[in-house]
Design a protein around this motif. Structure first.
Motif, PDB file in Angstrom:
ATOM      1  N   ASP A  13      38.882  35.992  38.606  1.00  0.00           N
ATOM      2  CA  ASP A  13      40.121  36.660  38.320  1.00  0.00           C
ATOM      3  C   ASP A  13      40.680  37.427  39.012  1.00  0.00           C
ATOM      4  OD1 ASP A  13      39.377  34.389  36.033  1.00  0.00           O
ATOM      5  OD2 ASP A  13      38.574  35.887  34.804  1.00  0.00           O
ATOM      6  N   GLY A  40      39.649  29.444  36.367  1.00  0.00           N
ATOM      7  CA  GLY A  40      40.924  29.181  36.098  1.00  0.00           C
ATOM      8  C   GLY A  40      42.369  30.261  36.656  1.00  0.00           C
ATOM      9  N   HIS A  41      42.873  29.603  37.573  1.00  0.00           N
ATOM     10  CA  HIS A  41      44.092  30.083  38.710  1.00  0.00           C
ATOM     11  C   HIS A  41      45.580  30.233  38.351  1.00  0.00           C
ATOM     12  CE1 HIS A  41      40.670  29.595  41.946  1.00  0.00           C
ATOM     13  NE2 HIS A  41      40.173  30.213  40.619  1.00  0.00           N
ATOM     14  N   ALA A 299      41.097  32.747  31.646  1.00  0.00           N
ATOM     15  CA  ALA A 299      42.615  32.063  32.119  1.00  0.00           C
ATOM     16  C   ALA A 299      41.766  30.945  31.148  1.00  0.00           C
ATOM     17  CB  ALA A 299      42.670  31.440  32.656  1.00  0.00           C
ATOM     18  N   ARG A 305      37.793  40.420  28.809  1.00  0.00           N
ATOM     19  CA  ARG A 305      36.987  40.698  29.592  1.00  0.00           C
ATOM     20  C   ARG A 305      37.127  42.245  29.523  1.00  0.00           C
ATOM     21  NH1 ARG A 305      42.064  37.895  33.565  1.00  0.00           N
ATOM     22  NH2 ARG A 305      42.050  36.292  33.669  1.00  0.00           N
TER      23      ARG A 305
HETATM   24 MG    MG Z   1      40.508  32.785  36.796  1.00  0.00          MG
END
Ligand code: MG
Ligand code: GDP
Ligand code: IMO
Length: 423
Positions: A13, A40-41, A299, A305
């Motif tokens: 991330d 998850g971009h 994401a 986080r």
């Molecule tokens: Mg990510």
């Protein structure tokens, strides 16, 4: 022509999606080399936020081809959802996105096995994204997996059944209460496979070899981060693939002597989602501020986080393992307003000061030693030239460059494509 790499240097991330999108204008091909929908971009431009899981982050650019490499694991159900989300944009998927025949398939039962394994571990759970990543890579290395190329064979359904039946027996072995309706999951899976099978499957190692020979510029896109690497990460709290530079060679079939620039991405602080040691983790208002200002929620899973100061011991280790040639510092804007910025430059390890990452970095073994620096108050998000950056931030950057012995080429000051300062 060499293949450049772009990798996360922390626990994922870092902002890989954003930077791949920013850099794609300079490349002909963007190729994902490992991981799967655990990633998850996020990309942001023209006021729209996009989250990609398996599809490379170059997909929005007309100039670039996108390759899902052999090292990636694909869940057809999630892949279909990603494609559906792209429907409204004018992208010719069939000609812009190719998939390696050697990439492995995530079956619905892989996801169930992931859940069963995590439930059985109880408190010791990895904090997996529950996307079936571990079980799929286990079947790959155990030589039982199903690959994209198998879908071109008449026998693929039998292969599927044999593997799924075995998985069901394995779920029973865990002896945990996992509720599922396999028939329903399979209906969705087979339906999604139809979409997947309509795409272009290739021998991607050959494609990339020919592209290199033809002088095409290739960027390999990593997923997760170096500290989640199966070999070099904080094992067992890691993912199941090699997220480091060597993973690009095995995950794409690119020879080591063909690797060019190694672009390493890190946040100006540190985050981690899921379980596992995190020496600089904060449990105070500073950590809470980072999470809130940085909008630090996964994401893929939406989980908050964990946040903490930058850990230079861990970052140096990642720079070393990957052979990083240039750095990109993300989310500098999130630190605006902190009176003091702290950086961990060494560990107190069982009473001794050390500056390398030891085998055990659990809190009972390691206490971070910090260097304190002056903070800055200016809002960075509207800045677009290096000259505009506040002096205290420049001092921070200079300090990091000196410690890491690698230049910081990009300072990111917001999630949007345009909020990117080149140095
Ligand atoms: Mg990510
Ligand atoms: P990836 O997995 O490495 O691609 O990173 P993620 O997309 O999971 O997480 C990065 C998050 O930070 C996303 O929500 C991005 O939109 C956001 N982001 C990226 N760069 C910056 C930045 O410089 N500043 C801020 N405030 N947000 C950023
Ligand atoms: P991107 O590409 C952050 C973490 C999970 C868990 C551990 C194992 O977006 O940076 P897995 O599902 O792989 O078995 O989970 O790894 N994890 C990530 N954390 N970013 C990611 O990807 C991650 N992919 C996996 O939270 O701790």
């Amino acid at each position: 022509m060499a293949v450049d790499l772009l990798l996360g240097l922390q626990w994922g991330d870092e902002g890989k999606g954003k930077i791949v999108d920013v850099l794609t204008k300079n490349y002909d091909i963007i190729a994902r080399f490992q991981g799967g929908p655990n990633a998850g971009h996020t990309l942001e431009f023209d006021g729209i936020k996009h989250v990609l899981h398996t599809i490379p982050s170059g997909i929005f650019h007309k100039n670039a081809m996108n390759i899902v490499g052999n090292g990636v694991v694909i869940d057809p159900v999630i892949f279909k959802k990603e494609l559906d989300a792209l429907d409204q944009f004018d992208i010719d998927i069939k000609s812009k996105l190719f998939i390696s025949r050697k990439a492995h398939l995530i079956l619905p039962t892989h996801r169930l096995l992931d859940a069963a394994s995590e439930t059985a571990k109880g408190k010791a759970k990895i904090g997996s994204t529950l996307k079936g990543i571990g079980p799929t890579y286990m079947d790959k290395t155990g030589r039982n997996g199903m690959r994209i190329g198998d879908l071109e064979l008449d026998t693929w359904k039998e292969k599927y059944r044999t593997l799924a039946n075995k998985h069901e027996a394995m779920i029973g072995f865990y002896n945990v209460d996992i509720q599922y309706d396999l028939e329903e999951l399979e209906t969705e899976f087979f339906d999604s496979l139809k979409t997947l099978k309509a795409l272009t499957f290739i021998d991607s190692e050959e494609y990339l070899y020919q592209a290199q020979k033809a002088g095409k510029k290739i960027l390999a896109e990593g997923a997760q981060g170096s500290l989640l690497d199966i070999d070099f990460g904080t094992y067992p709290f890691v993912t199941s693939s090699n997220t480091t530079a060597a993973g690009a060679c095995t995950g794409l079939g690119v020879a080591p002597n063909q690797i060019g620039d190694v672009k390493g991405i890190f946040k100006a602080y540190t985050t981690r989602v899921g379980s596992g040691p995190f020496p600089t983790e904060l449990f105070d208002t500073d950590g809470e501020t980072m999470g809130r200002v940085g909008n630090e929620f996964g994401a893929t899973t939406g989980r908050p986080r964990r946040c903490g100061w930058l850990d230079l011991v861990a970052l140096k280790y990642a720079v070393q393992i990957n052979g990083v040639t240039e750095l990109m510092m993300m989310k500098g804007d999130v630190l605006s307003g902190f009176k003091k910025i702290k950086v961990c430059t060494a560990y107190n390890y069982k009473g001794e000061t050390i500056s390398h990452l030891p085998y055990n970095i659990e809190a009972e073994n390691v206490t971070p030693i910090y260097t304190e620096m002056k903070g800055w108050a200016q809002d960075l998000t509207k800045m677009n030239k290096a000259e505009e950056l506040p002096q205290a931030l420049n001092t921070y950057i200079d300090f990091l460059e000196k410690e890491l012995e690698v230049p910081i080429k990009i300072v990111s000051v917001g999630p949007d494509r345009t909020q990117t300062i080149h140095r």
